[in-house]
Design a protein around this motif. Structure first.
Motif, PDB file in Angstrom:
ATOM      1  N   PRO A   1      47.785  32.932  38.109  1.00 39.33           N
ATOM      2  CA  PRO A   1      46.369  33.304  38.040  1.00 39.33           C
ATOM      3  C   PRO A   1      45.492  32.107  37.712  1.00 39.33           C
ATOM      4  O   PRO A   1      45.882  31.218  36.950  1.00 39.33           O
ATOM      5  N   ALA A   2      44.286  32.094  38.271  1.00 39.62           N
ATOM      6  CA  ALA A   2      43.371  30.970  38.040  1.00 39.62           C
ATOM      7  C   ALA A   2      42.776  30.994  36.642  1.00 39.62           C
ATOM      8  O   ALA A   2      42.340  29.968  36.129  1.00 39.62           O
ATOM      9  N   GLY A   3      42.744  32.154  36.006  1.00 40.11           N
ATOM     10  CA  GLY A   3      42.294  32.233  34.626  1.00 40.11           C
ATOM     11  C   GLY A   3      40.784  32.277  34.474  1.00 40.11           C
ATOM     12  O   GLY A   3      40.022  32.306  35.429  1.00 40.11           O
ATOM     13  N   VAL A   4      40.362  32.270  33.208  1.00 32.62           N
ATOM     14  CA  VAL A   4      38.950  32.314  32.828  1.00 32.62           C
ATOM     15  C   VAL A   4      38.547  30.937  32.295  1.00 32.62           C
ATOM     16  O   VAL A   4      39.203  30.431  31.397  1.00 32.62           O
ATOM     17  N   PRO A   5      37.526  30.290  32.849  1.00 37.33           N
ATOM     18  CA  PRO A   5      36.578  30.757  33.863  1.00 37.33           C
ATOM     19  C   PRO A   5      36.864  30.276  35.290  1.00 37.33           C
ATOM     20  O   PRO A   5      36.063  30.506  36.186  1.00 37.33           O
ATOM     21  N   LYS A   6      37.993  29.619  35.518  1.00 32.36           N
ATOM     22  CA  LYS A   6      38.245  28.989  36.811  1.00 32.36           C
ATOM     23  C   LYS A   6      38.195  29.961  37.987  1.00 32.36           C
ATOM     24  O   LYS A   6      37.814  29.578  39.101  1.00 32.36           O
ATOM     25  N   SER A   7      38.559  31.222  37.767  1.00 33.11           N
ATOM     26  CA  SER A   7      38.593  32.187  38.866  1.00 33.11           C
ATOM     27  C   SER A   7      37.263  32.264  39.614  1.00 33.11           C
ATOM     28  O   SER A   7      37.233  32.599  40.800  1.00 33.11           O
ATOM     29  N   PHE A   8      36.157  31.972  38.931  1.00 34.78           N
ATOM     30  CA  PHE A   8      34.845  32.085  39.557  1.00 34.78           C
ATOM     31  C   PHE A   8      34.509  30.878  40.430  1.00 34.78           C
ATOM     32  O   PHE A   8      33.442  30.837  41.038  1.00 34.78           O
ATOM     33  N   THR A   9      35.403  29.899  40.506  1.00 36.60           N
ATOM     34  CA  THR A   9      35.174  28.748  41.385  1.00 36.60           C
ATOM     35  C   THR A   9      36.196  28.663  42.499  1.00 36.60           C
ATOM     36  O   THR A   9      36.205  27.696  43.261  1.00 36.60           O
ATOM     37  N   TRP A  10      37.047  29.680  42.639  1.00 42.41           N
ATOM     38  CA  TRP A  10      38.147  29.606  43.608  1.00 42.41           C
ATOM     39  C   TRP A  10      38.038  30.757  44.591  1.00 42.41           C
ATOM     40  O   TRP A  10      38.456  31.869  44.335  1.00 42.41           O
ATOM     41  N   HIS A  11      37.433  30.512  45.746  1.00 43.39           N
ATOM     42  CA  HIS A  11      37.225  31.506  46.793  1.00 43.39           C
ATOM     43  C   HIS A  11      36.401  32.678  46.271  1.00 43.39           C
ATOM     44  O   HIS A  11      35.783  32.610  45.221  1.00 43.39           O
ATOM     45  N   GLY A  12      36.390  33.767  47.038  1.00 45.10           N
ATOM     46  CA  GLY A  12      35.571  34.900  46.660  1.00 45.10           C
ATOM     47  C   GLY A  12      36.313  35.873  45.765  1.00 45.10           C
ATOM     48  O   GLY A  12      37.500  35.732  45.490  1.00 45.10           O
ATOM     49  N   PHE A  13      35.593  36.891  45.323  1.00 46.12           N
ATOM     50  CA  PHE A  13      36.193  37.941  44.501  1.00 46.12           C
ATOM     51  C   PHE A  13      35.367  39.200  44.683  1.00 46.12           C
ATOM     52  O   PHE A  13      34.264  39.177  45.246  1.00 46.12           O
TER      53      PHE A  13
ATOM     54  N   LEU B   1      26.459  32.170  41.616  1.00 42.43           N
ATOM     55  CA  LEU B   1      27.184  32.983  42.594  1.00 42.43           C
ATOM     56  C   LEU B   1      26.229  33.829  43.398  1.00 42.43           C
ATOM     57  O   LEU B   1      25.120  34.129  42.956  1.00 42.43           O
ATOM     58  N   ARG B   2      26.658  34.251  44.595  1.00 47.84           N
ATOM     59  CA  ARG B   2      25.845  35.115  45.434  1.00 47.84           C
ATOM     60  C   ARG B   2      26.714  36.207  46.055  1.00 47.84           C
ATOM     61  O   ARG B   2      27.932  36.086  46.150  1.00 47.84           O
ATOM     62  N   ARG B   3      26.053  37.269  46.477  1.00 46.83           N
ATOM     63  CA  ARG B   3      26.731  38.386  47.108  1.00 46.83           C
ATOM     64  C   ARG B   3      27.068  38.037  48.559  1.00 46.83           C
ATOM     65  O   ARG B   3      26.300  37.372  49.245  1.00 46.83           O
ATOM     66  N   TYR B   4      28.212  38.507  49.030  1.00 47.94           N
ATOM     67  CA  TYR B   4      28.593  38.373  50.425  1.00 47.94           C
ATOM     68  C   TYR B   4      28.803  39.739  51.031  1.00 47.94           C
ATOM     69  O   TYR B   4      29.365  40.627  50.398  1.00 47.94           O
ATOM     70  N   THR B   5      28.334  39.903  52.261  1.00 42.59           N
ATOM     71  CA  THR B   5      28.475  41.167  52.962  1.00 42.59           C
ATOM     72  C   THR B   5      29.308  40.952  54.214  1.00 42.59           C
ATOM     73  O   THR B   5      29.676  39.824  54.559  1.00 42.59           O
TER      74      THR B   5
END
Length: 317
Positions: free
Chosen positions: A144-156, A265-269
């Motif tokens: 797992p990328a962990g906290v906070p790295k997960s928010f910089t690794w691809h989308g979620f 971050l931004r929303r993706y559709t």
């Protein structure tokens, strides 16, 4: 261990879903990816958007950070120092690139204690030529990328249910409990930590403890210890199209003072063109090469690909 160990990062392609402002980059299939070079401020305040039945602001959907990825923590668009891949060499001056993930202190540097700075530099030195297992970045092995790295690794993806928020990453998931329950016992340590949150207007405030600290913050080697305490603030705009992730990190074992990271971050559709890696996955796994596939059906989730590709076997003659 032999120097034949290889990081295998070429297989964990670093293209990240990003948008607008400047620095257009061509992606597979001729699509255009735009990288932002600034953080758009979002102030805490009232939430005026749609709410769920339990009263939570409705922020469900797919999201991705808008500035680069996890290559470099303090110079997000600068690549990893020493990278042998010429595509990673920055084409601009530092003043023209995106700001550091570190928003406080003002110099953009992580306030390491001297011993910790030395260790971070050691991790960085051997990132491209890991001669010990500890030099292989954990995400290369699908950890797992962990906290906070997960928010910089691809989308979620964010999903919401009465009493909690669920965040789905391609390297794991997090549950943010909103019901006031206490944290787990201190002896339990988790890759994605233990999260307890509450909503204040347009801001989800999350208290993060029980971090096992095995994940690093970036390929440049930044880290903290399992004594770390993180306060996260997810500050959403009125339209629910963007949010700024603001994390205050306190760990007197490693740092000289608390410090703050900011990730926009931004929303993706479904209509958005997503990052180059997703595009390649879609071409390889859907008959028409469309992007209509489950974004988290990747090798680290379903084990449908090589597990990290971190070693090169000796050549056979």
């Amino acid at each position: 261990m032999s120097k034949r160990i290889h990081s295998g990062w070429a297989l964990l392609i670093a293209g990240l879903a990003i948008c607008t402002v400047s620095q257009a980059q061509q992606a597979p299939g001729g699509s255009t990816i735009q990288r932002e070079t600034k953080i758009i401020p979002i102030e805490p305040g009232r939430w005026t958007g749609k709410r769920l039945e339990d009263g939570q602001p409705d922020v469900q959907g797919h999201w991705s950070n808008t500035i680069a990825n996890h290559n470099n923590w303090t110079d997000p668009q600068g690549g990893v120092p020493g990278d042998p891949n010429p595509r990673a060499i920055p084409k601009t001056q530092r003043s023209e690139r995106a700001p550091s993930r570190v928003s406080d202190p003002a110099d953009g540097e992580v306030p390491f204690q001297p011993w910790a700075r030395e260790k971070q530099q050691e991790f960085l030195k051997y990132f491209h030529d890991p001669i010990k297992p500890e030099y292989i970045e954990p995400l290369a092995r699908c950890a797992p990328a962990g906290v906070p790295k997960s928010f910089t690794w691809h989308g979620f993806e964010i999903r919401q249910y009465p009493g909690y928020v669920l965040i789905l990453f391609n390297s794991g998931w997090r549950i943010v409990h909103l019901d006031g329950r206490p944290h787990l016992p201190g002896n339990i340590k988790l890759w994605n930590a233990d999260s307890r949150g509450r909503w204040e207007g347009n801001t989800l405030i999350v208290d993060v403890t029980n971090n096992n600290a095995k994940a690093r913050l970036a390929r440049t080697g930044e880290f903290f210890s399992d004594n770390v305490h993180i306060e996260e603030r997810y500050v959403f705009d009125d339209g629910g199209q963007r949010f700024n992730y603001v994390a205050t990190i306190t760990d007197p074992t490693v740092f000289t003072r608390p410090w703050t990271a900011t990730i926009p971050l931004r929303r993706y559709t479904e209509k958005d063109q997503i990052d180059g890696w997703n595009y390649e996955v879609a071409e390889a796994n859907t008959p028409d090469g469309s992007l209509k596939h489950e974004r988290y059906e990747r090798m680290c989730i379903e084990n449908n690909g090589p597990f990290g590709q971190v070693a090169i076997a000796p050549s056979r003659k």
